[in-house]
Design a protein around this motif. Sequence first.
Motif, PDB file in Angstrom:
ATOM      1  N   VAL A  58      39.993  19.872   3.131  1.00  0.00           N
ATOM      2  CA  VAL A  58      40.101  18.828   2.932  1.00  0.00           C
ATOM      3  C   VAL A  58      40.008  17.785   4.201  1.00  0.00           C
ATOM      4  CG1 VAL A  58      41.889  19.319   1.214  1.00  0.00           C
ATOM      5  CG2 VAL A  58      42.684  18.822   3.759  1.00  0.00           C
ATOM      6  N   LEU A  64      37.026  13.513  -1.704  1.00  0.00           N
ATOM      7  CA  LEU A  64      38.485  13.422  -1.697  1.00  0.00           C
ATOM      8  C   LEU A  64      39.076  11.967  -1.385  1.00  0.00           C
ATOM      9  CD1 LEU A  64      39.817  16.943  -0.898  1.00  0.00           C
ATOM     10  CD2 LEU A  64      39.995  15.843  -3.125  1.00  0.00           C
ATOM     11  N   GLU A  99      44.894  17.606  -4.247  1.00  0.00           N
ATOM     12  CA  GLU A  99      44.601  17.999  -3.072  1.00  0.00           C
ATOM     13  C   GLU A  99      44.902  19.692  -2.898  1.00  0.00           C
ATOM     14  OE1 GLU A  99      46.239  17.325   1.377  1.00  0.00           O
ATOM     15  OE2 GLU A  99      44.787  15.548   0.690  1.00  0.00           O
TER      16      GLU A  99
END
Length: 330
Positions: A58, A64, A99
């Motif tokens: 991430v 994202l 996430e």
Amino acid sequence: YLPALGYAKRIHLMNPMVPGLTGGKMSSSEEESKIDLLDGKEDIKKKLKRAFCEPGNVENNGVLSFVKHVLFPLHGEFVILRDEKWGGCKTYVEYDELEKDFVDQSVHPGDLKNSVEVGLNKLLDPIRKKFQMPEMQKLTRAAYPEPTKHQKGVSKGQAAENDEIVPSRLDIRVGRIISIERHPDADSLYVEKVDVGEAQPRTVVSGLVQYVPIAELQNRDVILLCNLKPQKMRGIESQAMLLCASIEGEKRKVEPLNPPEGSSPGERVFIVGFENGAADDELKPKKKVFEKLQADFRISDDCIAQWQHKNFMTKLGIVTCKSLKGGNIS
């Protein structure tokens, strides 16, 4: 101070700094790092296809970031679109849940990119339609004139010398995994100490928990890309990328690449025909050198790692994988 000078107070609109699609800082001067309001559907598809979106990672993940800072605030939810055989569509009403699933690799980067593409196109379609009006077309041409053919800057010869995308720019080496353990904060990640022929071993974080048992990696010789910019993965800095073959299917299969038998840590891996070029000290994320080369990485029908049908080699022979004929390399 402005009111004291007879001016009204100034309003500040503060936005978070978000990573670009290339994995570095989003920049208006770097076309591939951003989505423009007037980008067409093919532009968005192309940019997202090339975007940095490593499984389970991430950090500096621009795809994202678009979900977190654009799509979620606008809609209050986000839908991962996927085939029933991969679990079917799933609606998220909390970004943190998405996430977490991405880190655990229950959301695949390909499904995330496809879903973001759909969401962005729904957002931009009304804007595109508005800008088809003649007065808006005229405004766009005035605001963004076509560049002139003779602009000052780096000559073509210099550009070719500095920016040519060739395999020799990659610092690929043989490594030996001397220790390995599960990541303390991510169930899908291993943390390895790898001897790459330097004074100290490098720390490498890889998303192989679901694909390769820990016992098969301990003391194994592997192939690593060593000049990527270090990236933190769930709080631990990864200093190289362990290169693997993979095949997508009902069940994704992954195998680490194998150097020739008898190889030693630190031995250079090269592509046939590009033995003599010097590798970059560090690949700049915004240049996307690895991503552009990696698009032509494949496993041959003989299980040999190749770039544009040219073999990966060391001084002892070819680089291979165990069984994934026709697979990708990443």
